[in-house]
Structures are given as structure tokens and as C-alpha cells.
Write an enzyme that holds these catalytic residues in place. Structure first.
Site, PDB file in Angstrom:
ATOM      1  N   ASN A 209       0.851  -1.196   0.000  1.00  0.00           N
ATOM      2  CA  ASN A 209       0.000   0.000   0.000  1.00  0.00           C
ATOM      3  C   ASN A 209       0.886   1.244   0.000  1.00  0.00           C
ATOM      4  OD1 ASN A 209       0.579   0.705   2.888  1.00  0.00           O
ATOM      5  ND2 ASN A 209      -0.361  -1.313   3.163  1.00  0.00           N
ATOM      6  N   ASP A 280      -4.033  -6.700   4.914  1.00  0.00           N
ATOM      7  CA  ASP A 280      -4.970  -7.614   5.578  1.00  0.00           C
ATOM      8  C   ASP A 280      -4.903  -9.020   4.988  1.00  0.00           C
ATOM      9  OD1 ASP A 280      -5.960  -5.829   7.454  1.00  0.00           O
ATOM     10  OD2 ASP A 280      -7.353  -4.944   6.013  1.00  0.00           O
ATOM     11  N   LYS A 290       8.574 -16.740 -11.500  1.00  0.00           N
ATOM     12  CA  LYS A 290       7.773 -15.598 -11.954  1.00  0.00           C
ATOM     13  C   LYS A 290       6.511 -16.093 -12.683  1.00  0.00           C
ATOM     14  CE  LYS A 290       8.142 -11.571 -14.874  1.00  0.00           C
ATOM     15  NZ  LYS A 290       8.770 -11.079 -16.073  1.00  0.00           N
TER      16      LYS A 290
END
Ligand code: CTP
Length: 396
Positions: A209, A280, A290
Site C-alpha cells: 500500500n 490484511d 515468476k
């Protein structure tokens, strides 16, 4: 902030004097008034004009100048000062100060100074290791009002690498700020979580974030300046707190790392502030290789819930521990914040509304409202994150 504080910066003749103007600027930016006392040799390394311009005051360097309109400066400066910082302090000046010799503007000022004095030595590593120099440092440190800061290790101007470098201006500033701040949290242990967490998807991608960690870092710094033993559990961010002896940083990456680090320190903590923007959810099975584009319009990534650190600590909290959480909301702010205050058994919650101007991620300012379990609500106006940190700690 050092608003209203009077600081005398003493400068002696070492190459590290080129960094002293930065220290003066940091002090002035924090609101302190600064006056400079310099040796003649110091002015070979940094100009009087630079010191005068940055401090906003005439430099005191010549005790006997016929034009000196402030001939008793070495007496009036100590009356004016709340603190003296000598940076850099050369081996010669340290020797004089340790033995009460006062033969220039700097050493006469030092000898008349009764307020706290911080000394930041700087010299070649061999000079620093010399028994005479070490004895002088001990003598100075034994003076109740004097604190000698350590020298740093690293590249020295003479070309050698070793111990003898002056601490960085930011570190000297932090030590000065600490001395000038009331030690209201002395003996308290404070645990702070801050920054984002990163949850791995594959070796090159993660979920995270926009949190910069600035608010938690400001809280950690302020708590340490007030004398607390601080543990800052910090998620991945480019921001760092200043180097303070009573501020320990534990670097973590994932929510689970952060949870484990917080759990370790929690039992000894008196005050716990959970400022981190914890993810969360995390990927249920991070890929070892990958993930390749599969040629489809969409893909499904399965996520599993991360531990809620605040709720876990809230459930284990003792009555003598204070637990403070943050709520970052975009809608139904008060309702959501109050729900989190009770669900996580917090003592206080700091509501951050993203709808408020000046409260965005990475911003230097914040606009918050504090809610506590006694039903009190305190709205703070827009202010710097440092000032928000002070207000939160005052409240606690
Ligand atoms: N928190 C935590 N661990 C988590 C999530 C949140 O410790 N896994 C803490 C945050 O540091 C903050 C408080 O809980 O102090 C509220 O965080 P927030 O993300 O607003 O709450 P959530 O419970 O995750 O609720 P939301 O659904 O709004 O994300």
C-alpha cells in the site's frame, strides 16, 4: 521543535567544520536561535559570512578586535544560551577545555558556560586513540553539564578509514533536541509499528500500500526524545528515523514478520502504538517462479487473511499497558473508528480521514481526531506529523 531555544554553536578548526553550517540550518529550521563562537582556525575551513548568514547573527571569533562592539561576548553568550554545541571539537580544543585553558573566543565561552554542552569531536584516528586525548574526553565527560558524543567510523579526510569522523549534523541535532526536550517518558518502553507491509506474489511482485511510515517514525522519534526506550517495527520504506541511542529499529517485510516482531517486544512494552498499514491479506501460495502471462483476460489470485496485530495485542493487553491504534478511512469515518476502538480493545484510536486535505499518504502533514474509551473526542487541526506525534504523546 526548538522554538525559543537559544543555542551557541562553537566551531573549531577541523575539516569537519564544512558540515557545521548544516547543523546551524537544522537548528534554525527547528525554531532555535543560534549564535556562533568560532576559533580563528575554524574560519580557515568555513567562512565567517556563511556562519553569520545561516545563524542570522554576528560570529564571535576575536576576543581582542579593536572594532569588537561586544567585547564581553564570552560572558553574555553563556547568559543567553540554553545549550552549547561544539562541532567539530578538535584534539587541541578538547585538550584546552578539559584543562580549563581559555585563550580564544570558543574556549573562553566554554569556560563560562553553565548550561548543557554537547561536544562532537573530529580528528584523525591515531589522534583519537591517543591516551592523552582519551583522558581529556573522560575529564570532559565527568563535568556534569558536558556530554561528549562519540566519533563515527568511516572515511577520514586524511585518506585513512577509522574512528574519528564527526557525527553527521542530523545526529548531532537529534542529540541536542533530546537534551532540550523534557524527559517525560524516561523509564517507559514504547513499541511502535509503522510503514506498509509487502506480501509476496512471486519473486518479482508483491501486494502493498502507499504508506510511507512517516507518522510512525515521527512518533518513534518524539517518544525517544522524551526519554523512552523505543522499539520501532518498520515495514519496507525508504524513510528512516534519526540515529538515537534509545531508538531501536526492527526491519520487517511481511505482516507475519511484523506480527512476530511486535509479539516479541509486547510483554515489556508500557505503550504500544500501532501505526502500520498492515496488508490484511497475503497470497495463499506465492509462486516460486515468476508468474507468466497466460494469454487470458483475467486471472484469479487466492488470498488468505493475515493476523490482526492490533486485535491480538488487544486481547492480551494488561491493565498497565496502553494500546493505541490508527484508523485510516475514506467513508463513515467516525463510525468505523469507534468500531475498531472497541473490537480491538484499544485505549485510544487516531482517526485519519483520507477525505481531509493535508492527510494524504506520504504527506508531511496530517489531520486527525483522537477518540478514547472514556468517550472523549479531540479534533486536531492540520499540522506537521511531528506535531501530531507530540500531541498524541501528550494525550497518552
Ligand atoms: N492493524 C494491525 N494488523 C492488521 C490490520 C490492522 O495491527 N492486520 C492495526 C493498524 O495498525 C491500525 C488498526 O489496526 O492501528 C486499524 O487498521 P485498519 O487497516 O484501519 O483496520 P482493519 O482492521 O484492517 O480494517 P479495514 O477493514 O478498514 O482495513
Amino acid at each position: 521543535m526548538l522554538t525559543g531555544k537559544h543555542v551557541v554553536v562553537g566551531v573549531s578548526g577541523g575539516i569537519a567544520a564544512y558540515k557545521t553550517p548544516l547543523l546551524i540550518r537544522l537548528l534554525r529550521t527547528a525554531g532555535a536561535e543560534v549564535k556562533v563562537a568560532a576559533t580563528r582556525n575554524a574560519l580557515e575551513f568555513v567562512t565567517e559570512l556563511t556562519l553569520q548568514t545561516l545563524s542570522g547573527n554576528k560570529v564571535y571569533s576575536d576576543v581582542f578586535a579593536p572594532t569588537n562592539d561586544h567585547s564581553t561576548e564570552h560572558v553574555s553568550l553563556p547568559d543567553w544560551a540554553d545549550m552549547m554545541i561544539i562541532a567539530p571539537a578538535t584534539a587541541n580544543v578538547l585538550g584546552k577545555m578539559a584543562n580549563g585553558i581559555a585563550d580564544d573566543a570558543l574556549t573562553t565561552t566554554f569556560l563560562a558556560m553553565a548550561c548543557p554542552v554537547l561536544i562532537a569531536p573530529a580528528m584523525n584516528e591515531k589522534m583519537y586513540a591517543h591516551p592523552a586525548l582519551q583522558r581529556n574526553l573522560l575529564t570532559l565527560n565527568e563535568m556534569a553539564h558536558v556530554t561528549v558524543l562519540p566519533c563515527a567510523e568511516g572515511f577520514l579526510a586524511c585518506g585513512a578509514t577509522g574512528t574519528g569522523r564527526m557525527l553527521e549534523p542530523e545526529e548531532i541535532f537529534a542529540a541536542a533536541e533530546k537534551q532540550l526536550t523534557e524527559q517525560s517518558l524516561q523509564g517507559r518502553r514504547v513499541l511502535i509499528t509503522a510503514g506498509p507491509t509487502q506480501e509476496k506474489i512471486d519473486p518479482v511482485r508483491f501486494i502493498s500500500n502507499y504508506s510511507s511510515g512517516k507518522m510512525g517514525i515521527a512518533l518513534a522519534e518524539e517518544a525517544a526524545l522524551r526519554g523512552a526506550e523505543v522499539t520501532l517495527v518498520l515495514g519496507p520504506t525508504a524513510m528512516r528515523p534519526p540515529h538515537l541511542p534509545n531508538l531501536r529499529v526492527v526491519d520487517v517485510v511481511t505482516a507475519i514478520d511484523m506480527h512476530d516482531a511486535a509479539m516479541k517486544t509486547f510483554p515489556e512494552a508500557d505503550i504500544i502504538i500501532l501505526c502500520a498499514a498492515v496488508a490484511d491479506y497475503r497470497a495463499a501460495r506465492p509462486a516460486i517462479e515468476k508468474i507468466k502471462r497466460a494469454g487470458q483476460d483475467s486471472m484469479i489470485l487466492e488470498l488468505v487473511e493475515n493476523p490482526d496485530i492490533a486485535a491480538t495485542l488487544g486481547a492480551r493487553k494488561r491493565s498497565n499497558q496502553k494500546l493505541i491504534g490508527f484508523a485510516l478511512e475514506t467513508n463513515d469515518e467516525e463510525e468505523n473508528a469507534l468500531k475498531k476502538l472497541s473490537a480491538k480493545h484499544l485505549d485510544m484510536i487516531v482517526l485519519n480521514s483520507l477525505r481531509q486535505e493535508g492527510a494524504a499518504f506520504g504527506c508531511d502533514t496530517n489531520v486527525v481526531t483522537l477518540y478514547d474509551t472514556d468517550g472523549r473526542k479531540t479534533e486536531l487541526p492540520k499540522m506537521s506529523k511531528t506535531d501530531v506525534a507530540k500531541r498524541i504523546l501528550d494525550y497518552i
